[in-house]
Design an enzyme around this catalytic site. Sequence first.
Site, short mmCIF file in Angstrom:
data_model
loop_
_atom_site.label_atom_id
_atom_site.label_comp_id
_atom_site.label_asym_id
_atom_site.label_seq_id
_atom_site.Cartn_x
_atom_site.Cartn_y
_atom_site.Cartn_z
CB CYS A 244 -0.86 -0.02 1.27
SG CYS A 244 -1.85 1.46 1.49
CB CYS B 187 -3.15 3.84 -5.59
SG CYS B 187 -4.44 2.99 -4.64
N1 DGL Z 1 -4.09 0.64 -1.89
C1 DGL Z 1 -3.66 1.79 -1.19
C2 DGL Z 1 -2.45 2.48 -1.80
O1 DGL Z 1 -1.65 1.85 -2.45
C3 DGL Z 1 -4.64 2.81 -0.67
C4 DGL Z 1 -6.09 2.78 -0.93
C5 DGL Z 1 -6.84 3.52 0.17
O2 DGL Z 1 -7.13 2.85 1.16
O3 DGL Z 1 -7.11 4.72 0.06
O4 DGL Z 1 -2.23 3.63 -1.61
#
Ligand code: DGL
Length: 276
Positions: free
Chosen positions: A78, A191
């Site tokens: 993440c 993301c």
């Molecule tokens: N998947 C996450 C990232 O790579 C974030 C998504 C979220 O929870 O806002 O930033």
Amino acid sequence: MNSGTNERPVLFLDSGLGGLPYLRHFRERNPGEDTAYVADRRNFPYGPKDKDALSALLFSLFSRLIPLVRPKLAVLACNTASVSALDSLRKAFPGLPFVGTVPAVKPAVLNSRSALAGVLGTERTIADEYIQALARKCNPACRVMGVAAPELVEFVEYAMNSVSRAERLRVIKPYVEQFRAAGADSIVLGCTHFLFLLDEFRELAGEDITVYDSLSGVSSRAESLLSRQGLRGGGTGGRPRCFLTGGGEPGAAWEKLAGDFDLSLVLLDGISGEPV
Ligand code: DGL
């Protein structure tokens, strides 16, 4: 060599389903490793939260996960969690090596011909100084255009699987066109959720815009840390446990993901009853 340590799993974490492509990529390359996954759906989305709130909730989550999962390595799959809390987690849990996921800004700015690289991420990731600082360090002549797309995170988490490919292309088209109109020659998927739309991004980006992801960078980093610490191998590559935070049943979408990604679902709050 301590096999009792080596057989412990590599733990992947995201606010939702975004880290699953990273888990799959790592498992394909490392059949001798056991893995586990955490989807912090109780705190989804991470993007609108501030740095301190994210650091606090991730500290609390890892305090519960470490005794339960006994990971030998943790991958923050993440970007939002990584730019916000990687340093504080490393300090708080010095016995556990952490790998972060950060947008693949370096190749994008180094290879840019137009001197403008595009990065698509959450509000938190785009607002963080990290991306601009990294870009300046790697190629001061290249600017970075950051675009926050919280609605695309929600789309991937909740809707992506129930719509057609044509609809997915329609949803991402405005982002690609925004970067193209500004003269960016890359789109860095900053993301992890957006990895689910990698093919669609590549199709719309065409020849003139390169789409970058951090899949192999993250797997390689995890592999080299394991090697360096003598922690490689020792597992069976069996079906990972996938811990879901938040109350309620997993729901049809997570049942489907469990099938697609070969996961065994566990309700984390069902185990301890202690909310994060
Ligand atoms: N998947 C996450 C990232 O790579 C974030 C998504 C979220 O929870 O806002 O930033």
